[in-house]
Design a protein around this motif. Sequence first.
Motif, PDB file in Angstrom:
ATOM      1  N   ARG A   6       5.242  16.227   4.172  1.00 47.69           N
ATOM      2  CA  ARG A   6       4.834  15.751   5.502  1.00 47.69           C
ATOM      3  C   ARG A   6       3.485  16.334   5.893  1.00 47.69           C
ATOM      4  O   ARG A   6       2.593  15.622   6.363  1.00 47.69           O
ATOM      5  CB  ARG A   6       5.895  16.117   6.546  1.00 47.69           C
ATOM      6  N   ARG A   7       3.310  17.641   5.682  1.00 50.06           N
ATOM      7  CA  ARG A   7       2.038  18.296   6.020  1.00 50.06           C
ATOM      8  C   ARG A   7       0.885  17.724   5.200  1.00 50.06           C
ATOM      9  O   ARG A   7      -0.200  17.467   5.724  1.00 50.06           O
ATOM     10  CB  ARG A   7       2.128  19.808   5.788  1.00 50.06           C
ATOM     11  N   ARG A   8       1.100  17.518   3.911  1.00 45.52           N
ATOM     12  CA  ARG A   8       0.039  17.000   3.037  1.00 45.52           C
ATOM     13  C   ARG A   8      -0.358  15.579   3.435  1.00 45.52           C
ATOM     14  O   ARG A   8      -1.545  15.255   3.494  1.00 45.52           O
ATOM     15  CB  ARG A   8       0.480  17.048   1.576  1.00 45.52           C
ATOM     16  N   VAL A  17       1.406  12.035  -5.325  1.00 50.02           N
ATOM     17  CA  VAL A  17       1.581  10.939  -4.364  1.00 50.02           C
ATOM     18  C   VAL A  17       0.964  11.293  -3.020  1.00 50.02           C
ATOM     19  O   VAL A  17       0.351  10.443  -2.373  1.00 50.02           O
ATOM     20  CB  VAL A  17       3.090  10.619  -4.190  1.00 50.02           C
ATOM     21  N   THR A  18       1.107  12.525  -2.589  1.00 51.38           N
ATOM     22  CA  THR A  18       0.641  12.930  -1.256  1.00 51.38           C
ATOM     23  C   THR A  18      -0.815  13.362  -1.235  1.00 51.38           C
ATOM     24  O   THR A  18      -1.315  13.746  -0.185  1.00 51.38           O
ATOM     25  CB  THR A  18       1.531  14.049  -0.687  1.00 51.38           C
ATOM     26  N   ALA A  19      -1.508  13.275  -2.360  1.00 53.26           N
ATOM     27  CA  ALA A  19      -2.914  13.703  -2.424  1.00 53.26           C
ATOM     28  C   ALA A  19      -3.895  12.608  -2.010  1.00 53.26           C
ATOM     29  O   ALA A  19      -5.055  12.895  -1.741  1.00 53.26           O
ATOM     30  CB  ALA A  19      -3.250  14.169  -3.842  1.00 53.26           C
ATOM     31  N   ILE A  20      -3.442  11.380  -1.941  1.00 50.58           N
ATOM     32  CA  ILE A  20      -4.346  10.255  -1.685  1.00 50.58           C
ATOM     33  C   ILE A  20      -4.536  10.053  -0.180  1.00 50.58           C
ATOM     34  O   ILE A  20      -3.561   9.925   0.561  1.00 50.58           O
ATOM     35  CB  ILE A  20      -3.814   8.980  -2.360  1.00 50.58           C
ATOM     36  N   ARG A  57      -5.014   8.701   3.552  1.00 50.40           N
ATOM     37  CA  ARG A  57      -4.556   7.580   4.378  1.00 50.40           C
ATOM     38  C   ARG A  57      -3.454   6.744   3.733  1.00 50.40           C
ATOM     39  O   ARG A  57      -3.245   5.599   4.080  1.00 50.40           O
ATOM     40  CB  ARG A  57      -5.727   6.693   4.801  1.00 50.40           C
ATOM     41  N   ARG A  58      -2.725   7.338   2.814  1.00 54.69           N
ATOM     42  CA  ARG A  58      -1.650   6.610   2.136  1.00 54.69           C
ATOM     43  C   ARG A  58      -0.348   6.713   2.925  1.00 54.69           C
ATOM     44  O   ARG A  58       0.082   7.792   3.276  1.00 54.69           O
ATOM     45  CB  ARG A  58      -1.422   7.172   0.754  1.00 54.69           C
ATOM     46  N   PRO A  59       0.291   5.586   3.194  1.00 54.40           N
ATOM     47  CA  PRO A  59       1.639   5.637   3.760  1.00 54.40           C
ATOM     48  C   PRO A  59       2.635   5.993   2.645  1.00 54.40           C
ATOM     49  O   PRO A  59       2.541   5.459   1.534  1.00 54.40           O
ATOM     50  CB  PRO A  59       1.884   4.227   4.292  1.00 54.40           C
ATOM     51  N   VAL A  60       3.549   6.906   2.959  1.00 53.86           N
ATOM     52  CA  VAL A  60       4.518   7.385   1.970  1.00 53.86           C
ATOM     53  C   VAL A  60       5.915   7.300   2.565  1.00 53.86           C
ATOM     54  O   VAL A  60       6.141   7.711   3.710  1.00 53.86           O
ATOM     55  CB  VAL A  60       4.222   8.846   1.562  1.00 53.86           C
ATOM     56  N   VAL A  61       6.854   6.789   1.778  1.00 58.34           N
ATOM     57  CA  VAL A  61       8.262   6.758   2.157  1.00 58.34           C
ATOM     58  C   VAL A  61       9.015   7.646   1.183  1.00 58.34           C
ATOM     59  O   VAL A  61       8.870   7.500  -0.035  1.00 58.34           O
ATOM     60  CB  VAL A  61       8.830   5.324   2.107  1.00 58.34           C
ATOM     61  N   LEU A  62       9.784   8.585   1.716  1.00 54.61           N
ATOM     62  CA  LEU A  62      10.672   9.411   0.902  1.00 54.61           C
ATOM     63  C   LEU A  62      12.083   8.884   1.115  1.00 54.61           C
ATOM     64  O   LEU A  62      12.638   8.992   2.212  1.00 54.61           O
ATOM     65  CB  LEU A  62      10.574  10.878   1.310  1.00 54.61           C
ATOM     66  N   ASP A  63      12.640   8.295   0.083  1.00 49.20           N
ATOM     67  CA  ASP A  63      13.953   7.662   0.151  1.00 49.20           C
ATOM     68  C   ASP A  63      15.024   8.664  -0.297  1.00 49.20           C
ATOM     69  O   ASP A  63      15.106   9.009  -1.477  1.00 49.20           O
ATOM     70  CB  ASP A  63      13.962   6.421  -0.737  1.00 49.20           C
ATOM     71  N   LEU A  64      15.821   9.105   0.657  1.00 49.70           N
ATOM     72  CA  LEU A  64      16.861  10.098   0.379  1.00 49.70           C
ATOM     73  C   LEU A  64      18.245   9.473   0.209  1.00 49.70           C
ATOM     74  O   LEU A  64      19.240  10.194   0.179  1.00 49.70           O
ATOM     75  CB  LEU A  64      16.909  11.135   1.521  1.00 49.70           C
ATOM     76  N   THR A  65      18.332   8.155   0.083  1.00 44.87           N
ATOM     77  CA  THR A  65      19.641   7.511   0.013  1.00 44.87           C
ATOM     78  C   THR A  65      20.414   7.901  -1.250  1.00 44.87           C
ATOM     79  O   THR A  65      21.639   7.811  -1.263  1.00 44.87           O
ATOM     80  CB  THR A  65      19.534   5.973   0.102  1.00 44.87           C
ATOM     81  N   GLY A  66      19.741   8.348  -2.277  1.00 48.31           N
ATOM     82  CA  GLY A  66      20.418   8.778  -3.502  1.00 48.31           C
ATOM     83  C   GLY A  66      20.666  10.271  -3.585  1.00 48.31           C
ATOM     84  O   GLY A  66      21.100  10.778  -4.621  1.00 48.31           O
ATOM     85  N   ARG A  68       0.823  -1.227   0.000  1.00 48.01           N
ATOM     86  CA  ARG A  68       0.000   0.000   0.000  1.00 48.01           C
ATOM     87  C   ARG A  68       0.843   1.257   0.000  1.00 48.01           C
ATOM     88  O   ARG A  68       0.339   2.360  -0.191  1.00 48.01           O
ATOM     89  CB  ARG A  68      -0.884   0.032   1.246  1.00 48.01           C
ATOM     90  N   CYS A  69       2.120   1.118   0.262  1.00 46.35           N
ATOM     91  CA  CYS A  69       3.001   2.259   0.489  1.00 46.35           C
ATOM     92  C   CYS A  69       3.564   2.810  -0.824  1.00 46.35           C
ATOM     93  O   CYS A  69       4.062   2.054  -1.656  1.00 46.35           O
ATOM     94  CB  CYS A  69       4.138   1.824   1.404  1.00 46.35           C
ATOM     95  N   ALA A  70       3.475   4.119  -0.979  1.00 43.62           N
ATOM     96  CA  ALA A  70       4.128   4.788  -2.109  1.00 43.62           C
ATOM     97  C   ALA A  70       5.562   5.107  -1.693  1.00 43.62           C
ATOM     98  O   ALA A  70       5.792   5.645  -0.606  1.00 43.62           O
ATOM     99  CB  ALA A  70       3.394   6.072  -2.463  1.00 43.62           C
ATOM    100  N   VAL A  71       6.515   4.774  -2.546  1.00 41.93           N
ATOM    101  CA  VAL A  71       7.922   5.048  -2.282  1.00 41.93           C
ATOM    102  C   VAL A  71       8.406   6.055  -3.313  1.00 41.93           C
ATOM    103  O   VAL A  71       8.304   5.816  -4.520  1.00 41.93           O
ATOM    104  CB  VAL A  71       8.772   3.767  -2.350  1.00 41.93           C
TER     105      VAL A  71
END
Length: 125
Positions: free
Chosen positions: A74-76, A44-47, A49-58, A19-22
């Motif tokens: 984060r606020r959205r 991505v952040t408009a949906i 109750r969606r869990p979202v991961v922001l991957d900053l490793t790159g 369910r998570c958007a990455v």
Amino acid sequence: MHQGIAFSFGHIRIHHAGRCAVVAFHGEIDIAAVVDVSCGLDAVTAIPRRPVVLDLTGVEFIDACGLGLLCRARRRVAARGGRLVLVCDRPRIWRLLRITGLDGAFTVTATLAEALDQAARPTGR
């Protein structure tokens, strides 16, 4: 967007893990990159109750505009009852989050697996 399908918008690649958007960022996240990725990140952040991961490793560099983009995401996500988690394994980026006090505003993990686990937890709403 469906699981298994990935989309790229300039400095980000968006895919799903359950369910998570990455959203995987790469390169420099500065004012030019923010303009380049804002629409994709907003989608991505408009949906709700969606869990979202922001991957900053790159990410090699992030400026104030990039930090503002993270805060907006984060606020959205929070406004829609979701959970947002950052993945950060670069000491320079982690130090910037700590110096600015944003390490307390975000859930931050060192690996994508940890972030997916955190993001999947109920938000309490």
